[in-house]
Scaffold this active site. Structure first.
Site, mmCIF file in Angstrom:
data_model
loop_
_atom_site.group_PDB
_atom_site.id
_atom_site.type_symbol
_atom_site.label_atom_id
_atom_site.label_comp_id
_atom_site.label_asym_id
_atom_site.label_seq_id
_atom_site.Cartn_x
_atom_site.Cartn_y
_atom_site.Cartn_z
ATOM 1 N N ASP A 1 0.820 -1.224 0.000
ATOM 2 C CA ASP A 1 0.000 0.000 0.000
ATOM 3 C C ASP A 1 0.846 1.263 0.000
ATOM 4 O O ASP A 1 0.676 2.143 -0.844
ATOM 5 C CB ASP A 1 -0.898 0.047 1.253
ATOM 6 C CG ASP A 1 -2.100 -0.877 1.142
ATOM 7 O OD1 ASP A 1 -2.389 -1.354 0.034
ATOM 8 O OD2 ASP A 1 -2.746 -1.106 2.186
ATOM 9 N N ARG B 1 1.141 4.423 16.906
ATOM 10 C CA ARG B 1 0.847 5.501 15.931
ATOM 11 C C ARG B 1 1.408 6.861 16.335
ATOM 12 O O ARG B 1 1.960 7.568 15.493
ATOM 13 C CB ARG B 1 -0.660 5.590 15.648
ATOM 14 C CG ARG B 1 -1.293 4.316 15.117
ATOM 15 C CD ARG B 1 -0.475 3.633 14.067
ATOM 16 N NE ARG B 1 -1.121 2.443 13.532
ATOM 17 C CZ ARG B 1 -0.457 1.413 13.033
ATOM 18 N NH1 ARG B 1 0.864 1.402 12.989
ATOM 19 N NH2 ARG B 1 -1.111 0.371 12.543
ATOM 20 N N ASP C 1 -6.829 3.915 12.676
ATOM 21 C CA ASP C 1 -5.483 4.465 12.542
ATOM 22 C C ASP C 1 -5.446 5.839 11.871
ATOM 23 O O ASP C 1 -4.601 6.669 12.191
ATOM 24 C CB ASP C 1 -4.584 3.472 11.794
ATOM 25 C CG ASP C 1 -4.160 2.310 12.692
ATOM 26 O OD1 ASP C 1 -4.095 2.524 13.920
ATOM 27 O OD2 ASP C 1 -3.908 1.217 12.177
ATOM 28 N N SER D 1 -4.715 -9.028 7.558
ATOM 29 C CA SER D 1 -4.101 -7.723 7.708
ATOM 30 C C SER D 1 -3.430 -7.712 9.077
ATOM 31 O O SER D 1 -4.083 -7.896 10.102
ATOM 32 C CB SER D 1 -5.180 -6.639 7.615
ATOM 33 O OG SER D 1 -4.651 -5.434 8.096
HETATM 34 N N1 ARG Z 1 -8.072 -2.741 15.584
HETATM 35 C C1 ARG Z 1 -6.775 -2.473 16.151
HETATM 36 C C2 ARG Z 1 -6.661 -1.023 16.488
HETATM 37 O O1 ARG Z 1 -7.389 -0.232 15.980
HETATM 38 C C3 ARG Z 1 -5.648 -2.972 15.305
HETATM 39 C C4 ARG Z 1 -5.469 -2.338 13.995
HETATM 40 C C5 ARG Z 1 -4.290 -2.936 13.359
HETATM 41 N N2 ARG Z 1 -4.192 -2.738 11.953
HETATM 42 C C6 ARG Z 1 -4.104 -3.739 11.074
HETATM 43 N N3 ARG Z 1 -3.896 -3.434 9.847
HETATM 44 N N4 ARG Z 1 -4.246 -4.965 11.403
HETATM 45 O O2 ARG Z 1 -5.822 -0.641 17.283
#
Ligand code: ARG
Length: 400
Positions: free
Chosen positions: A14, A95, A124, A175
């Site tokens: 990506d 993040r 995110d 993912s």
């Molecule tokens: N749902 C989790 C969060 O918002 C994990 C997100 C992780 N991203 C991924 N691409 N798996 O913190």
């Protein structure tokens, strides 16, 4: 032509395509890709090459593992942070570090925009953008993968046409996001909440049914933070790494949850965070021994609020520092040892001690030599029961 764009680069398909896209469609003269090491399982060299082949003018690799451990992970441990009582915020914690690193580079270069590779469906984007705005006031934020949705096949064709290497090994059917504090796994067949997590989805944890014989580990805390394992002092990032391996071997730290995202949807997520769950359990146990009832009540009320705030992207909000100041004030005497028995799928608390314990064996004991002031108990009950007596007497009058 636009000037400089600085991208939060992961090395994946990506954000690699995003580099080419920023040049071609968004007409940036210069694209700087910033890859931040927060302890993820990644091949950095191929990622850097891929970024360059995609057209990045520079690919910077910044090591923020220790900073991440000492800031975000440490504060999350003091806060015993579990979103919706389960998720130790693995991705949510990383993040702010990544975004801050990107914003720093962007400020230094006087960049015109900062860029992230999040879609519009997740949490995110919120975390990145709130952090960008906090750290680079007024900056323009671009989210190419939110601006236009790609199918995976279209993305691969796009990459191939530009000589961007598409990974030779098949990409994960899920993912995945990971860092030193744990790993998040979602999508693919996991989208059906009735589908049991296949063993191959896990990397940090072994199958609990094949766990080795139980062993003990003693975690020592100093002012609320874990500082050693079985007497061996370790910096936090290393301690988390060692405990991930030791507890992970037992399948400890697997989480399967339906999670409420900030964007209003529920999603099915798997996590593996062996050290995070073991350390939070141990830390809570030590707090129970040392803190006053009042401190515990107040702190346990704030902990889930902290977790929700950070989950929702509020790392740089003033209230987060205010919560942390309160938590820190409670931790001065949270020094001592906790023994955990590592067993299949679970770290069982088996002992705790502290020179600052408020627990007093001579007060609590039912054995001889105890010091509880028994004479005072009758008076205490008398006063406590005054209201109960009044209510009962009133009822009797009403019935009569
Ligand atoms: N749902 C989790 C969060 O918002 C994990 C997100 C992780 N991203 C991924 N691409 N798996 O913190």
């Amino acid at each position: 032509m636009n000037g400089i764009a600085v991208l939060a680069y992961s090395g994946g398909l990506d954000t690699s395509c995003a580099i080419a896209w920023l040049k071609e469609d968004y007409a940036f003269e210069e694209v700087v890709a910033v890859l931040v090491d927060v302890g993820q399982e990644a091949m950095f060299q191929p990622a850097i090459e891929r970024g360059k082949l995609a057209g990045a003018d520079d690919v910077m690799l910044l090591d923020r593992k220790e900073a991440f451990a000492d800031e975000q992970v440490a504060k999350a441990l003091l806060a015993n942070a579990l979103y919706e009582e389960k998720y130790p915020l693995v991705s949510a914690l990383s993040r702010p570090v990544i975004a801050e690193a990107v914003a720093e580079v962007a400020l230094e270069l006087g960049a015109d925009a900062v860029v992230h590779g999040c879609t519009g469906k997740g949490n995110d984007q919120l975390r990145f953008e709130l952090a960008f705005k906090a750290k680079y006031p007024g900056v323009k934020v671009i989210a190419p993968l939110r601006d236009r949705m790609w199918t995976r096949d279209a993305e691969i064709a796009y990459a191939e046409a530009r000589g961007i290497p598409v990974e030779a090994r098949a990409e994960s059917p899920y993912s995945v996001d990971d860092n030193l504090f744990g790993r998040a796994i979602e999508a693919g067949i996991l989208e059906d909440p009735w589908t049991a997590p296949p063993e191959e989805a896990f990397l940090l944890t072994g199958d609990p049914s094949a766990a080795p014989a139980p062993t003990d580990v003693v975690v020592s805390f100093d002012q609320g933070l874990p500082v050693s394992l079985d007497g061996e002092e370790l910096p936090l990032y290393a301690l988390v790494g060692v405990l991930n391996e030791r507890a992970g071997a037992y399948g400890i730290g697997r989480i399967d949850m339906i999670e409420n995202r900030a964007v209003g949807i529920k999603s099915r997520e798997l996590y593996e965070a062996p050290a995070a769950l073991a350390l939070i359990a141990a830390h809570r146990a030590l707090e129970e021994l040392v803190l006053t009832k009042g401190e515990l009540v107040a702190k346990r009320e704030l902990e889930p609020k902290w977790a929700k705030l950070v989950y929702d992207g509020g790392w740089f909000a003033p209230v987060r520092s205010a919560y942390d100041a309160f938590f820190a004030a409670t931790q001065e005497l949270v020094t001592g040892d906790v023994r955990l028995s590592l067993q299949p799928g679970v770290a069982v608390l088996s002992g705790r001690r502290s020179e600052h314990a408020l627990y007093s064996e001579s007060l609590a004991s039912y054995g001889i030599g105890e010091t509880f002031p028994h004479d005072a108990a009758a008076g205490f009950i008398g006063i406590t029961a005054l209201e109960t007596d009044l209510v009962a007497a009133r009822k009797r009058v009403q019935v009569a």
